[in-house]
Design an enzyme around this catalytic site. Structure first.
Site, PDB file in Angstrom:
ATOM      1  N   CYS A 193      52.662  39.085  42.052  1.00 54.32           N
ATOM      2  CA  CYS A 193      51.519  38.965  42.754  1.00 54.32           C
ATOM      3  C   CYS A 193      51.123  40.330  43.214  1.00 54.32           C
ATOM      4  O   CYS A 193      51.988  40.973  44.072  1.00 54.32           O
ATOM      5  CB  CYS A 193      51.418  38.041  43.662  1.00 54.32           C
ATOM      6  N   LYS A 238      57.338  35.978  35.234  1.00 52.74           N
ATOM      7  CA  LYS A 238      55.835  36.324  35.038  1.00 52.74           C
ATOM      8  C   LYS A 238      55.902  37.969  35.517  1.00 52.74           C
ATOM      9  O   LYS A 238      55.972  38.241  36.694  1.00 52.74           O
ATOM     10  CB  LYS A 238      54.941  35.762  35.666  1.00 52.74           C
ATOM     11  N   THR A 295      47.769  40.060  37.052  1.00 48.07           N
ATOM     12  CA  THR A 295      46.332  40.928  37.131  1.00 48.07           C
ATOM     13  C   THR A 295      46.721  42.416  37.351  1.00 48.07           C
ATOM     14  O   THR A 295      47.647  42.864  37.808  1.00 48.07           O
ATOM     15  CB  THR A 295      45.548  40.561  38.355  1.00 48.07           C
ATOM     16  N   GLY A 306      45.894  36.089  48.189  1.00 47.54           N
ATOM     17  CA  GLY A 306      47.011  36.298  48.955  1.00 47.54           C
ATOM     18  C   GLY A 306      47.824  34.820  49.066  1.00 47.54           C
ATOM     19  O   GLY A 306      48.601  34.750  49.975  1.00 47.54           O
ATOM     20  N   GLY A 313      46.217  37.223  29.783  1.00 44.77           N
ATOM     21  CA  GLY A 313      45.152  38.277  30.384  1.00 44.77           C
ATOM     22  C   GLY A 313      44.068  38.325  29.468  1.00 44.77           C
ATOM     23  O   GLY A 313      44.124  38.945  28.206  1.00 44.77           O
ATOM     24  N   GLY A 314      42.924  37.958  29.781  1.00 44.51           N
ATOM     25  CA  GLY A 314      41.620  37.973  29.307  1.00 44.51           C
ATOM     26  C   GLY A 314      41.523  37.123  27.745  1.00 44.51           C
ATOM     27  O   GLY A 314      40.546  37.444  27.263  1.00 44.51           O
TER      28      GLY A 314
HETATM   29  C1  LIG Z   1      41.699  33.272  41.259  1.00 43.96           C
HETATM   30  C2  LIG Z   1      42.982  33.622  40.715  1.00 43.96           C
HETATM   31  C3  LIG Z   1      44.183  33.215  41.335  1.00 43.96           C
HETATM   32  C4  LIG Z   1      45.344  33.278  40.787  1.00 43.96           C
HETATM   33  N1  LIG Z   1      46.346  32.907  41.192  1.00 43.96           N
HETATM   34  C5  LIG Z   1      47.722  33.175  40.743  1.00 43.96           C
HETATM   35  C6  LIG Z   1      48.709  32.663  41.256  1.00 43.96           C
HETATM   36  O1  LIG Z   1      48.848  31.934  42.031  1.00 43.96           O
HETATM   37  N2  LIG Z   1      50.031  32.808  40.565  1.00 43.96           N
HETATM   38  C7  LIG Z   1      49.996  33.673  39.528  1.00 43.96           C
HETATM   39  O2  LIG Z   1      51.142  33.939  38.981  1.00 43.96           O
HETATM   40  N3  LIG Z   1      48.970  34.269  39.102  1.00 43.96           N
HETATM   41  C8  LIG Z   1      47.748  33.913  39.526  1.00 43.96           C
HETATM   42  N4  LIG Z   1      46.691  34.502  38.940  1.00 43.96           N
HETATM   43  C9  LIG Z   1      46.852  35.465  37.843  1.00 43.96           C
HETATM   44  C10 LIG Z   1      46.473  34.651  36.615  1.00 43.96           C
HETATM   45  O3  LIG Z   1      47.346  33.652  36.454  1.00 43.96           O
HETATM   46  C11 LIG Z   1      46.469  35.673  35.391  1.00 43.96           C
HETATM   47  O4  LIG Z   1      47.825  36.192  35.308  1.00 43.96           O
HETATM   48  C12 LIG Z   1      45.315  36.622  35.459  1.00 43.96           C
HETATM   49  O5  LIG Z   1      44.392  36.269  35.880  1.00 43.96           O
HETATM   50  C13 LIG Z   1      45.067  37.066  33.976  1.00 43.96           C
HETATM   51  O6  LIG Z   1      44.832  36.131  32.994  1.00 43.96           O
HETATM   52  P1  LIG Z   1      43.359  35.632  32.693  1.00 43.96           P
HETATM   53  O7  LIG Z   1      42.603  37.079  32.333  1.00 43.96           O
HETATM   54  O8  LIG Z   1      43.118  34.607  31.654  1.00 43.96           O
HETATM   55  O9  LIG Z   1      42.959  35.334  33.899  1.00 43.96           O
HETATM   56  C14 LIG Z   1      45.363  34.376  39.542  1.00 43.96           C
HETATM   57  C15 LIG Z   1      44.239  34.682  38.970  1.00 43.96           C
HETATM   58  C16 LIG Z   1      42.995  34.575  39.777  1.00 43.96           C
HETATM   59  C17 LIG Z   1      41.666  34.942  39.168  1.00 43.96           C
END
Ligand SMILES: Cc1cc2nc3c(=O)[nH]c(=O)nc-3n(C[C@H](O)[C@H](O)[C@H](O)COP(=O)(O)O)c2cc1C
Length: 320
Positions: free
Chosen positions: A130, A165, A193, A74, A243-244
């Site tokens: 988000c 983004k 996400t 959030g 992503g991943g």
């Molecule tokens: C705990 C958590 C907090 C996140 N907070 C943000 C955020 O503040 N702003 C944002 O743009 N993305 C946020 N994300 C998304 C990540 O920046 C990223 O886009 C997403 O996790 C996919 O990448 P990954 O698979 O490498 O984690 C968050 C993800 C997680 C898991």
């Protein structure tokens, strides 16, 4: 001496290599982000900052699943006025910093961008995606027209490179990317996400207080990679894959799909901050082995192979 250069330039933002952390996963503490940089990342990205302090959703806000993590934080954050000091600390520590930010209206996005620019950020990442903040603008990235408007308003307030983004939770990510480019975006970050949920079978209710949340980690990689592939065909500006990414092979896949850099988030939960150095060293080995001297030479190469395959399919008259 190695003749390989891992440096990349994203619309004037110079990175010593094409890796960054993904916003939010590690929060925003300057010492922690400095550790990410010291571990090998090319630059760091802060957690998304909004116009006013925000507590976020009540716990539980994060659950680890077999293919990654599901979160509905959030967007908790102390607000931009507090955060200007944190940016100053990151700059004192010599860390190239991308400030991620959001707002609840066009005006708020523009104001926060202005303050972060004044605070000394090196680049801005406009979080249009988000999935967990329905009470405000909704998910901005679901509406191409709003993305263009907000991006243009932000660009009017800053001279910094602005990365927009995007979300994978849309029917046509290319249209939204194009709208961001028309609004003046300097790069696209693809993607945030994937909307999902989990249910506790014993309590017989959703695990997250928010019910739904954003899925991240290895499970989302094929979806995010497809977004990068499509976005890089649709726009002229650089694309940042997210992503991943967990291994150097993942990073190379993103480059081949058309990304100029990658962001790594959830992987730190299992691999620690060392993941940045491991990915960078693996990428360097891959480039040496395959005779590449600059990262740009790898970017988008799979599209050429894709065109090849298509023409072969046509030639053989195969129906798919
Ligand atoms: C705990 C958590 C907090 C996140 N907070 C943000 C955020 O503040 N702003 C944002 O743009 N993305 C946020 N994300 C998304 C990540 O920046 C990223 O886009 C997403 O996790 C996919 O990448 P990954 O698979 O490498 O984690 C968050 C993800 C997680 C898991």
């Amino acid at each position: 001496m190695s003749k390989i250069s891992l440096a990349v330039d994203l619309a004037g933002f110079h990175l010593r290599n094409p890796t960054m952390n993904a916003a939010g996963v590690l929060g925003m503490s300057p010492p922690l982000l400095k550790r990410v940089y010291d571990a090998g990342a090319g630059a760091v990205v802060t957690k998304s900052i909004g116009p006013v302090p925000r507590t976020g959703h009540p716990n539980p806000t994060l659950v680890q699943l077999s293919g990654g993590a599901l979160n509905a934080m959030g967007l908790p954050n102390p607000g931009v006025d507090y955060f200007v000091d944190e940016i100053a600390k990151l700059k004192e520590l010599g860390v190239p910093t991308v400030a991620s930010f959001f707002g609840g209206s066009v005006q708020e996005f523009a104001e926060v961008a202005y303050k972060l620019t004044k605070a000394g950020a090196d680049a801005l990442e406009l979080n249009a995606s988000c999935p967990n903040v329905a009470e405000e603008l909704g998910m901005l990235a679901a509406d191409a027209g709003s993305v263009e408007k907000v991006t243009a308003a932000v660009k009017d307030e800053t001279r910094l490179p602005v990365f927009v983004k995007l979300s994978p939770n849309v029917t046509n990510v290319k249209t939204v990317a194009k709208a961001a480019e028309w609004g003046g975006a300097d790069a696209i970050t693809a993607v945030n996400t994937l909307l999902g949920m989990a249910i506790d079978v014993n309590f017989r209710r959703p695990v997250l207080t928010n019910v739904t949340g954003g899925l991240s980690g290895p499970a989302v990689k094929p979806v995010a990679l497809r977004c990068v592939w499509e976005v890089s065909q649709a726009v002229e500006i650089p694309v940042i894959g997210c992503g991943g990414v967990t291994t150097w092979e993942d990073a190379v896949e993103y480059l081949l799909a058309g990304a100029s850099a990658v962001e790594i988030g959830t992987a730190v939960m299992t691999r620690g901050v060392e993941v940045y150095g491991e990915v960078v060293r693996g990428l360097e080995r891959y480039m040496t082995k395959n005779g590449f001297s600059r990262v740009e030479e790898v970017v988008g190469l799979a599209h050429e192979a894709g065109r090849h395959t298509e023409s072969r399919v046509d030639k053989c008259n195969i129906r798919v």
